[in-house]
Design a protein around this motif. Structure first.
Motif, short mmCIF file in Angstrom:
data_model
loop_
_atom_site.label_atom_id
_atom_site.label_comp_id
_atom_site.label_asym_id
_atom_site.label_seq_id
_atom_site.Cartn_x
_atom_site.Cartn_y
_atom_site.Cartn_z
N SER A 1 1.03 -1.19 0.01
CA SER A 1 0.00 -0.06 0.10
C SER A 1 0.83 1.32 -0.13
O SER A 1 2.09 1.12 0.43
N GLN A 2 0.50 2.29 -0.69
CA GLN A 2 1.15 3.62 -0.53
C GLN A 2 1.25 4.05 1.00
O GLN A 2 2.26 4.54 1.21
N GLU A 3 0.66 3.53 1.90
CA GLU A 3 0.81 3.88 3.19
C GLU A 3 1.96 3.26 3.89
O GLU A 3 2.85 4.00 4.63
N ALA A 4 2.22 1.88 3.39
CA ALA A 4 3.22 1.23 4.13
C ALA A 4 4.36 1.66 3.47
O ALA A 4 5.58 1.97 4.05
N ILE A 5 4.43 1.85 1.92
CA ILE A 5 5.68 2.55 1.58
C ILE A 5 6.11 3.88 1.99
O ILE A 5 7.13 4.27 2.32
N ASP A 6 5.11 4.76 2.21
CA ASP A 6 5.19 6.08 2.86
C ASP A 6 5.90 5.96 4.22
O ASP A 6 6.74 6.80 4.77
N GLY A 7 5.16 5.08 4.99
CA GLY A 7 5.69 4.85 6.36
C GLY A 7 7.36 4.22 6.40
O GLY A 7 8.14 4.95 7.35
N VAL A 8 7.68 3.31 5.52
CA VAL A 8 9.07 2.99 5.53
C VAL A 8 9.82 4.18 5.03
O VAL A 8 10.88 4.51 5.83
N VAL A 9 9.47 4.90 4.02
CA VAL A 9 10.30 5.91 3.72
C VAL A 9 10.51 6.91 4.86
O VAL A 9 11.75 7.48 5.06
N HIS A 10 9.59 7.21 5.50
CA HIS A 10 9.55 8.46 6.73
C HIS A 10 10.41 7.70 7.74
O HIS A 10 11.39 8.57 8.27
N ARG A 11 10.29 6.50 8.20
CA ARG A 11 11.20 5.88 9.21
C ARG A 11 12.85 6.02 8.58
O ARG A 11 13.87 6.25 9.50
N VAL A 12 12.97 5.84 7.37
CA VAL A 12 14.38 5.79 6.76
C VAL A 12 15.06 7.15 7.10
O VAL A 12 16.04 7.14 7.48
N GLY A 13 14.21 8.28 6.61
CA GLY A 13 14.42 9.55 6.75
C GLY A 13 14.98 9.79 8.33
O GLY A 13 15.85 10.73 8.56
N GLU A 14 13.94 9.16 9.27
CA GLU A 14 14.45 9.56 10.74
C GLU A 14 15.89 9.05 11.03
O GLU A 14 16.50 9.52 11.60
N ILE A 15 16.16 7.72 10.56
CA ILE A 15 17.14 6.84 10.92
C ILE A 15 18.27 7.60 10.27
O ILE A 15 19.34 7.57 11.09
N THR A 16 18.25 8.29 9.11
CA THR A 16 19.53 8.92 8.48
C THR A 16 19.90 10.35 8.66
O THR A 16 20.64 10.81 8.35
N ALA A 17 18.45 10.99 9.31
CA ALA A 17 18.54 12.46 9.22
C ALA A 17 19.84 13.00 9.86
O ALA A 17 20.23 14.17 9.16
N ALA A 18 20.27 12.50 10.90
CA ALA A 18 21.22 13.19 11.47
C ALA A 18 22.77 12.91 10.81
O ALA A 18 23.88 13.41 11.30
N ASP A 19 22.91 11.89 10.08
CA ASP A 19 24.16 11.56 9.36
C ASP A 19 24.42 12.46 8.01
O ASP A 19 23.84 12.56 7.18
N THR A 20 25.68 13.23 8.53
CA THR A 20 25.97 14.15 7.29
C THR A 20 26.56 13.58 5.97
O THR A 20 26.81 14.35 5.23
#
Length: 709
Positions: free
Chosen positions: A80-99
């Motif tokens: 589902s688009q919701e599942a894809i968006d959820g994974v993309v959001h969490r990937v962004g949270e994991i990598t957000a602080a990594d320069t």
């Protein structure tokens, strides 16, 4: 060398202190060696594919070959688009602080990065750092990324950076396990060879000091320039093998010297300071010279690899050279000091059969006498076997490693296989074409018309205001297939300028082309420099040339065996690996240097001993017998240790260390048994005095080097 031996013996406390400072100083940095060294560098600097990576990383949101692909694969039904968006959001949270990573995650797009049945989607974490830092970024985040998996879908980080991360991790673990197995086997062989626990322990202590120092040195050097983690893996293996080689030769010679000098003296005068100092001087004047020349040969052979414009290959050579330098320095300073301190106590813990048996080996003396009487048949048989084993080398194929070199359960391989299954065999190796707006349509049409291209993605404008356009093309075949290389070559020939072709598959092809181009130059350089060093050491052009040629023969035979095993797959089930149909691309350049260095190592030991005895009595036949009697056991024991060390790597699950261990182990086995103990002594006997002949003009040019004490 004799003066150095005397100085180390007299000032051994100074030597101990200096080495304590070296080992402790470098040892403080050593524990960080596997975590701090670089994980990538598998590229040919200055090539078109590297240019493409730099352009796409700068202008297309980090969507380069170093980007991390996050594969989301549904276990049941469309995502589902919701599942894809959820994974993309969490990937962004994991990598957000990594320069090191681009903050904007490229979300899956229907028709390109979402499969037709919608069960698989690919998000892209853009690269914003060097390839080495990107591999480290995967190291840091892959556990968190794979932990995003649920009971409905799996998440796998894949792509080039993830490949090198899992590849390095698997090989590092295999190397450590192999080292742990090889050390006790080595100690057991050493005890049998020396017949003394103390004498057998010295080489291991010496090698350990060299390894600790070299590990710390690599960590420090890594602060200046990125050093591949493979540098330490190779350094550990090579330093252990060579350090034991050198120590065997030195300890054996010292035991003979101390026993000879104590013979006939009253107990009160035996093992005096004078006796020990003289024994150290004699050892260095004979075995020390051979070891110095051998070490220089190894360093010269490996220095030729620095010509190859590939950071990983160069730094592997630097790592081994650093380890060999420390081991050589320890062999010529710390070891004579320790031996002089022990004196006759070096035989402490002698086993019953070995008490009082030092110097010439009766068994190898008899073998030398047999070869003296019957040189032709053993020489022809040995030569025939080596030529037969070398013949397959003419059909040898090389390529950069496929996904098969990482374990089945590695996340990168699981993600790779999902992408290949859902999007096509060539999808994991997408080709990146960067061009300008004026040529974009023409470039896309040419790519679409290429018979080896399965699909061409719509042109993509740069994320900034630059004029670059990115066109991604999917090959029909797997990235390691020759068909993909053909597609790249055709695109580069047909596309208008300024179009450039790159991508992970292109980087592998460019690296392989560089390795193929530089291999003949590296090989010729090694042969010429090896011959030159032998000529200077022995002052005899005939035997120096023959010694170089037979070393080349054993190298060719080892690669012939490698072709039969790793390309053709003979014995693959026994060795538990899946043949790729080719040898890994760095093999010819790197293994040639290593094998030739080891072969010349034994050549120096044997010929230096023969030259020493020839200088004593000018009888070439007796010199050949004496050389076998005094060096045969050492060569045999050293070869047994090396074969044991190298063959333990054959137990590794990943293919590269298995390939390395078997090729080097076979090379040492063939070289020691068929060449150093059969062919070269037979050549010495057949050539007689001609082996040691030198024209007058050459004698006047060469430095005075004598092995006679």
């Amino acid at each position: 060398m004799a003066r150095l031996g005397t100085w180390t013996a007299v000032h051994r406390r100074w030597v101990y202190g200096i080495w304590a400072i070296i080992v402790v100083g470098f040892g403080l940095a050593a524990p960080a060696v596997f975590n701090s060294l670089a994980g990538a560098g598998w590229q040919a600097d200055g090539t078109e594919s590297v240019q493409v990576r730099e352009i796409t990383q700068e202008h297309f949101g980090g969507n380069s070959s170093a980007a991390i692909q996050v594969v989301i694969d549904s276990r049941s039904g469309p995502l589902s688009q919701e599942a894809i968006d959820g994974v993309v959001h969490r990937v962004g949270e994991i990598t957000a602080a990594d320069t090191r990573l681009n903050n904007r995650i490229i979300a899956p797009v229907p028709g390109t990065t979402i499969s037709r049945d919608a069960t698989t989607a690919i998000a892209i974490i853009g690269a914003d750092a060097s390839t080495d830092d990107m591999v480290k970024a995967v190291d840091d985040h892959k556990a968190e990324l794979t932990a995003l998996s649920t009971d409905r879908y799996d998440v796998f980080p894949t792509g080039s950076s993830a490949l090198w991360s899992d590849f390095n991790a698997a090989n590092h673990d295999a190397m450590i396990k192999a080292e742990m197995i090889s050390w006790p086997i080595t100690l057991a062989i050493m005890i049998v060879a020396f017949g003394s626990v103390v004498a057998a322990g010295l080489p291991l202590l010496l090698t350990l000091a060299g390894l600790v120092a070299s590990a710390g040195g690599l960590v420090i050097l890594n602060q200046i320039t990125p050093i591949s983690v493979w540098a330490m893996n190779f350094a550990m293996m090579f330093a252990l093998a060579l350090g034991i080689d050198y120590a065997l030769f030195m300890v054996s010679r010292f035991r003979t010297a101390i026993a000879t000098k104590n013979r006939g003296l009253p107990p009160a005068d035996q093992n005096s300071h004078r006796i020990r100092h003289e024994a150290a001087a004699e050892t260095m004047d004979t075995a020390g010279k051979a070891i110095l020349l051998s070490g220089l040969t190894v360093l010269i052979s490996l220095s030729a690899v620095l010509m190859v414009p590939a950071p990983a290959v160069r730094t592997m050579a630097i790592g081994i050279m650093l380890a060999v330098t420390f081991v050589l320095a320890a062999s010529l300073t710390l070891l004579p000091a320790v031996m002089a301190g022990l004196g006759s106590r070096i035989n402490a813990g002698s086993l019953p059969w070995a008490k009082g048996k030092h110097g010439a080996s009766p068994l190898f003396g008899k073998w030398g006498s047999f070869l003296n009487r019957h040189p032709w048949v053993p020489a022809i048989v040995s030569l025939g076997i080596l030529i037969a084993l070398a013949l397959p080398v003419f059909g040898l194929k090389v390529a950069m490693p496929s996904i098969a070199v990482v374990p089945d359960d590695a996340p990168v391989r699981q993600g790779y296989e999902v992408v290949a299954e859902q999007f096509g065999d060539g999808a994991p190796g997408m080709i990146a074409i960067v061009t300008t707006e004026t040529t974009a349509d023409e470039a896309a049409a040419i790519a679409a018309a290429n018979p080896n291209i399965a699909a061409v993605m719509p042109p993509q404008a740069a994320a900034d205001d630059s004029d670059w356009i990115l066109i991604q093309a999917m090959p029909k075949a797997d990235p390691s297939d020759e068909q993909t290389a053909d597609a790249l070559a055709q695109l580069r020939a047909d596309l208008p300028r300024p179009a450039l072709v790159g991508g992970a598959a292109a980087e592998n092809v460019d690296l392989q082309d560089a390795l193929n181009t530089w291999f003949p130059r590296v090989a010729v350089t090694i042969l010429v420099l090896g011959f030159a060093l032998l000529l200077i050491a022995l002052r005899a052009p005939v035997i120096a040339l023959l010694g170089t040629v037979v070393s080349l023969l054993s190298t060719a035979a080892a690669f012939g065996v490698a072709k039969l095993i790793f390309q053709d797959g003979h014995g693959s089930s026994l060795l538990a690996f899946e043949p790729q149909g080719f040898l890994n691309g760095w093999g010819p350049v790197f293994f040639f240097a290593m094998i030739f260095a080891i072969a010349m190592d034994y050549t120096v030991f044997l010929l230096a001993t023969a030259k020493e005895h020839y200088e004593h009595h000018a009888d070439p036949r007796q010199a050949q017998v004496d050389a076998m009697a005094h060096s045969g056991r050492i060569i045999f024991a050293a070869a047994a240790v090396m074969v044991a060390v190298f063959f333990t790597f054959a137990l590794a699950e990943p293919l590269p260390p298995k390939e390395m261990g078997i090729i080097l182990g076979v090379a040492v086995l063939l070289d020691a048994v068929l060449i150093r103990l059969v062919l070269l002594p037979a050549i010495l006997r057949i050539s007689g005095s001609r082996a040691w002949w030198s024209p007058g003009w050459l004698d006047r040019m060469l430095p005075e080097i004598s092995f006679k004490h």
